[in-house]
Each structure stands twice: as C-alpha cells, then as structure tokens.
Motif scaffolding. Structure first.
Motif, short mmCIF file in Angstrom:
data_model
loop_
_atom_site.label_atom_id
_atom_site.label_comp_id
_atom_site.label_asym_id
_atom_site.label_seq_id
_atom_site.Cartn_x
_atom_site.Cartn_y
_atom_site.Cartn_z
N ARG A 1 22.21 -20.68 101.56
CA ARG A 1 21.23 -19.59 101.42
C ARG A 1 21.46 -18.48 102.44
N LEU A 2 22.07 -18.80 103.57
CA LEU A 2 22.39 -17.76 104.55
C LEU A 2 23.29 -16.69 103.92
N ARG A 3 24.17 -17.13 103.00
CA ARG A 3 25.05 -16.19 102.29
C ARG A 3 24.38 -15.64 101.04
N THR A 4 23.86 -16.52 100.19
CA THR A 4 23.36 -16.06 98.89
C THR A 4 22.15 -15.14 99.00
N ASP A 5 21.36 -15.28 100.05
CA ASP A 5 20.21 -14.38 100.24
C ASP A 5 20.64 -13.00 100.73
N HIS A 6 21.90 -12.86 101.14
CA HIS A 6 22.35 -11.60 101.74
C HIS A 6 23.65 -11.08 101.14
N SER A 7 23.98 -11.54 99.94
CA SER A 7 25.19 -11.05 99.29
C SER A 7 25.03 -11.13 97.77
N THR A 8 25.83 -10.34 97.09
CA THR A 8 25.87 -10.34 95.63
C THR A 8 27.30 -10.51 95.20
N GLY A 9 27.54 -11.45 94.31
CA GLY A 9 28.90 -11.64 93.83
C GLY A 9 29.01 -12.88 92.98
N ASP A 10 30.25 -13.26 92.72
CA ASP A 10 30.56 -14.41 91.90
C ASP A 10 31.36 -15.40 92.74
N VAL A 11 31.10 -16.68 92.52
CA VAL A 11 31.83 -17.74 93.21
C VAL A 11 32.22 -18.77 92.16
N PHE A 12 33.48 -19.21 92.19
CA PHE A 12 33.93 -20.17 91.20
C PHE A 12 35.05 -21.02 91.78
N LEU A 13 35.31 -22.14 91.10
CA LEU A 13 36.41 -23.04 91.46
C LEU A 13 37.50 -22.89 90.39
N VAL A 14 38.75 -22.92 90.83
CA VAL A 14 39.87 -22.82 89.91
C VAL A 14 41.01 -23.68 90.44
N VAL B 1 27.60 -7.26 100.65
CA VAL B 1 27.20 -8.18 101.71
C VAL B 1 26.37 -7.39 102.71
N ASP B 2 25.15 -7.86 102.94
CA ASP B 2 24.29 -7.27 103.97
C ASP B 2 24.58 -8.02 105.26
N PHE B 3 25.48 -7.46 106.04
CA PHE B 3 25.96 -8.15 107.23
C PHE B 3 24.90 -8.10 108.33
N GLY B 4 24.34 -9.25 108.62
CA GLY B 4 23.31 -9.36 109.64
C GLY B 4 23.35 -10.74 110.27
N PRO B 5 22.30 -11.13 110.97
CA PRO B 5 22.28 -12.40 111.70
C PRO B 5 22.52 -13.63 110.82
N ASP B 6 22.01 -13.63 109.59
CA ASP B 6 22.20 -14.81 108.73
C ASP B 6 23.66 -14.95 108.29
N ILE B 7 24.32 -13.84 107.98
CA ILE B 7 25.73 -13.90 107.61
C ILE B 7 26.56 -14.34 108.81
N VAL B 8 26.21 -13.86 109.99
CA VAL B 8 26.92 -14.29 111.21
C VAL B 8 26.75 -15.80 111.39
N ALA B 9 25.54 -16.30 111.22
CA ALA B 9 25.29 -17.75 111.36
C ALA B 9 26.08 -18.53 110.31
#
Length: 113
Positions: free
Chosen positions: A79-92, A12-20
C-alpha cells in the motif's frame, strides 16, 4: 525458467511512503531470489511513445515471483506504493537460453517454423 515482475508506473507521488517502500522492498525480494534488472531511469524511445517509469524484477521462476508478491512481507508494504502511484504490474515468464524469435511460431496454430 526466469520470470519477471514488471511495473509500468505512469505516475508516482514521490514522498515519505514511497521512500519507506524503497527502503524495505529489497528485504522482501531476497528470500525469493528476486533482483532488480531495470529500475526507472531514462528511456530512449525509438518507436511509439512512452512516458512512464519501468521496473523489472527477475526471479528464478514464476512460482517464486508469485510467492514474493503474495508474501506477508511484501503485502505489508504494498500500500505504500499503490496509494501513491498509478500503473500496471504483471508477471511474465522469460524464455530459455538459446531462444530465437522464430521459436514463437511453434506455439501458434497454423504457423510453420
């Protein structure tokens, strides 16, 4: 049956977009009964390796979890998250009250409970 949106974020590149994103996500959860049950924090690894952030959001059921993710309100901030993070997201789906480990055998072919 409860369902969970799970995010395994390796970077996670923690910056203004992640804060928003963090400032706006709670309002997107409320209409769907979503609530954080795990939101990062230290992980105590007792087997294997794990070097990431884990986030779990509980919903009353899978339909509400899907509706939240697809909602215009959440899609507006995604996009505020996906443009600034790498990972997997799923529903279970969760399991019902009183569930026991042996119960999985009822779902497996050729297994006896």
């Amino acid at each position: 049956m409860p369902a969970y949106a799970v995010a395994h974020l390796r970077q996670v590149d923690f910056g203004p977009d992640i804060v928003a994103y963090l400032q706006r996500i709670d309002a997107t959860l409320d209409p769907y009964g979503g609530r954080f049950v795990v939101h990062g924090g230290p992980v105590e690894v007792i087997e294997g390796g794990f070097s990431a952030d884990l986030i779990m959001i509980e919903f009353p059921d899978r339909e509400n979890a899907r509706a939240w993710y697809a909602s215009p309100e959440y899609q507006a901030i995604l996009r505020l998250r996906t443009d600034h993070s790498t990972g997997d997201v799923f529903l279970v789906e969760g399991v019902p009250q009183g569930y026991r480990g042996v119960d999985i055998l009822k779902k497996l072919p050729h297994a006896t409970a």
